[in-house]
Write an enzyme that holds these catalytic residues in place. Sequence first.
Site, mmCIF file in Angstrom:
data_model
loop_
_atom_site.group_PDB
_atom_site.id
_atom_site.type_symbol
_atom_site.label_atom_id
_atom_site.label_comp_id
_atom_site.label_asym_id
_atom_site.label_seq_id
_atom_site.Cartn_x
_atom_site.Cartn_y
_atom_site.Cartn_z
ATOM 1 N N ASP A 209 26.759 -33.197 -3.660
ATOM 2 C CA ASP A 209 25.525 -33.786 -4.165
ATOM 3 C C ASP A 209 25.876 -34.385 -5.523
ATOM 4 O OD1 ASP A 209 23.012 -34.675 -4.642
ATOM 5 O OD2 ASP A 209 21.996 -32.768 -4.319
HETATM 6 C C1 BGC Z 1 19.845 -35.623 -4.790
HETATM 7 C C2 BGC Z 1 20.337 -36.089 -3.432
HETATM 8 C C3 BGC Z 1 20.534 -37.580 -3.448
HETATM 9 C C4 BGC Z 1 21.486 -37.941 -4.562
HETATM 10 C C5 BGC Z 1 21.734 -39.415 -4.681
HETATM 11 C C6 BGC Z 1 20.712 -36.120 -5.913
HETATM 12 O O1 BGC Z 1 20.120 -35.855 -7.139
HETATM 13 O O2 BGC Z 1 19.801 -34.212 -4.818
HETATM 14 O O3 BGC Z 1 19.414 -35.732 -2.434
HETATM 15 O O4 BGC Z 1 20.996 -38.020 -2.209
HETATM 16 O O5 BGC Z 1 20.955 -37.500 -5.799
HETATM 17 O O6 BGC Z 1 20.608 -40.069 -5.161
#
Ligand code: BGC
Length: 790
Positions: free
Chosen positions: A232
């Site tokens: 993530d």
């Molecule tokens: C989120 C993810 C997301 C990623 C990219 C993160 O902060 O937890 O779900 O896909 O950012 O935007």
Amino acid sequence: MNQGKIEKIIDDLSLEAKASLCSGRGAWNTKAIKEAGIPGILMTDGPHGVRKVREDIDDPGIKDSYEATCYPTASGLAASWNLKLLNEVGVALGQEARAMGVKILLGPGANIKRSPLGGRNFEYFSEDPYLSGKLAAAYIRGVQGQGVGTSLKHFVANNQEFRRMSVNAEISERALREIYLKSFEIAVKEASPWSLMCAYNRVNGSYCSEHHRLLTEILREEWGFEGIVISDWGAVNDRVAGLKAGLELEMPGSQGIRDQEIVEAVKNKELTEEVLDEAVRRLIKTIFKTENQESQATDKAQDSNYNELAYRAAAESMILLKNEDILPLANQDRIAVIGEMADNLRRQGQGSSYVKPAELDDFLESLKKNHSDTTEITYDKGYSLDYDRAETPGRDQDQDYYQLIKAAKDNAAEAEAAIVFAGLPEEFEAEGQDRADLKLPENQEALINEIASVQANTIVVLTNGAPVEIPWQDKVAAILEGYLGGQSAGRAIADIITGKVNPSGKLAETFPAALEDTPAYLNFPGEKDRVLYGEDIYVGYRYYDKKEIEPAYHFGHGLSYTDFAYDKINIDHVSENHNSSIEEHSNNDRVNQNMDELIAQVSFTLTNTGTRTGREIAQLYISAKDSQVRRPVKELKDFEKVKLEPGQSEKLKFAITAGDLSYYEPEIANWLTEPGNYQVLIGSSSRDIRLRAEIKLSDSITAGESTRPDFNQNSTIGDIHQDQDAWQILQAEISDKPELQQFISFEDKEADIGIPNFLEYLPLRNLITFTGGQFTGEDIKRIVNRLNQK
Ligand code: BGC
């Protein structure tokens, strides 16, 4: 690309080049290595629309993305319980992503809704792992059938926003396996996502991004996952540990800093180059797979009327929670629409999933279209959404507060029905922040109470991504849960209210009566960096059932404008062996079989007994009533959504496998299906069970090698007694010691020393203490060895 070519590329790459592939270029791309012919690929959020961030703006924010179709968020999609629909949405998302040059769509989210306070619950499907897993799989198959990869997220136990990047989730093995991992297991095994996104948080001590057991032993070795693991955004703690654990790609990139750490770790032998090569191998395979979208596409593209699909999805996502013969509305002379949200509908949540809608409909316009010109439709704001913003003054200083309510009340009193829109303002549901309580804003609650006091036909439409408390439910005639319905939510709500659409959604999560009733109430969201999952396997309806708590609305509940009858249940045991009565089985007659083994087939007839065409969601639950361990009262194991014309019947069939009856037994580190009786419950909701049947299973079944834990010196005499073979071994060991035979006899009442269960709970080692010197430590060791040799 064939294996030989990939190996050639890896051989030719320098150590530095290989390390550089393990992190992104900026926020959304992987790095290209032109000399080696490796392209960079683009990833975007997900999950309910394609959020391709604009590259023509210097510093684009979350909302600066290209326009795309905005579907209902996962809470709503889940309420449809319609796998075909989820698949269609997936196909459409895949097509749109492909047209925008996107190679991997970051979704779906299969996390379990542990507490209704979770800030991102709107992005997740359900409190139930089976439902979540099935829906995620249908979505993944849809997207990937278009040659676009998915990233199943957030693996695992990312169930809160409070300190999400550092919190340690302390979870029992059973809860992890049966609840939190289960939704991912189903989606991985059924739909093979090309990538998986590891969560920010820690699980039982280790960061998910460096959790070898999760990322390698369970995900790859047990479940057969073949894609790449992506962090993530910002989830990497220790890059080298991550690589060793099975994390291929760090996102976003770290300006080469962590790539350098990888290089150094290989040079100083902290990391073997084989581990790096294996990561690079998987990365290259996945990158080439996504590059070749045309040839990867396995499904035909569907008609590209995305707005219409968004409308259908919205219409199936909404749930009629209550209806006292008021809906559908027809032929009224005057209808009062009240609430700023009617005009300014909430359609999605805040954060990385935010989609810039391609088209936006309008509720009031849609409602007007559905009525004749003679119907007068008034609109009153009723409350100000601004009032709820933190910086606004308190209620007493708010001049508008009473005036808005009064104006709305006057119109409501004169109309034949009032439709009040209420819900959670945008700030309440956002990535990065959990909710503080389950209440609607005070001004909205006050409005509902006031309107209901002058208008018996008050209909409340809720727009929110997660449950709210509904203390006013007895005062109003109908409640429609609209969830966050995406770009076509307005038309869908209008069409349900006027009966153009017969509502068919059901709750994929329990609506509690009060926050204090919720399963994780005592332990959510924990303190500092620690959160204890004290409710264990009792999540969602599993908890309300066990505690016999009456929620406001049950899991699986949802009304229709027609009625359905369930009858003629029939159960066929597939295997004779499993049909024999429980008395005949021997406790340790354990059979090593697979969890997919078919145990029984249940069928029943569903009939539309009303006057409108409608869809029913029939649900199958299993109750393991004879279990030796703690089990939920019932668990969802199958469901089907069926469309029936008035008077039409259909015979539905469900297959029940060994896995459906099993639980995770930590002592054998495996799934175990015990012998005994199981109830099969067929219901219209989790608490509206219409039909019952029973399965009798004579043998236990396990997915693995052995169903028996090893014995040790602390195994109790009672445990040994439970196992016929073990008991005989112990008896043989003391065959020359009649006094001892009498001492450890369960038959001989003379041996009762007056302490209940003394023998039952006596650890083997205590034979040394309580048998007057007849057993030595060596004897105990020998017996333990013999017991385990069985
Ligand atoms: C989120 C993810 C997301 C990623 C990219 C993160 O902060 O937890 O779900 O896909 O950012 O935007």
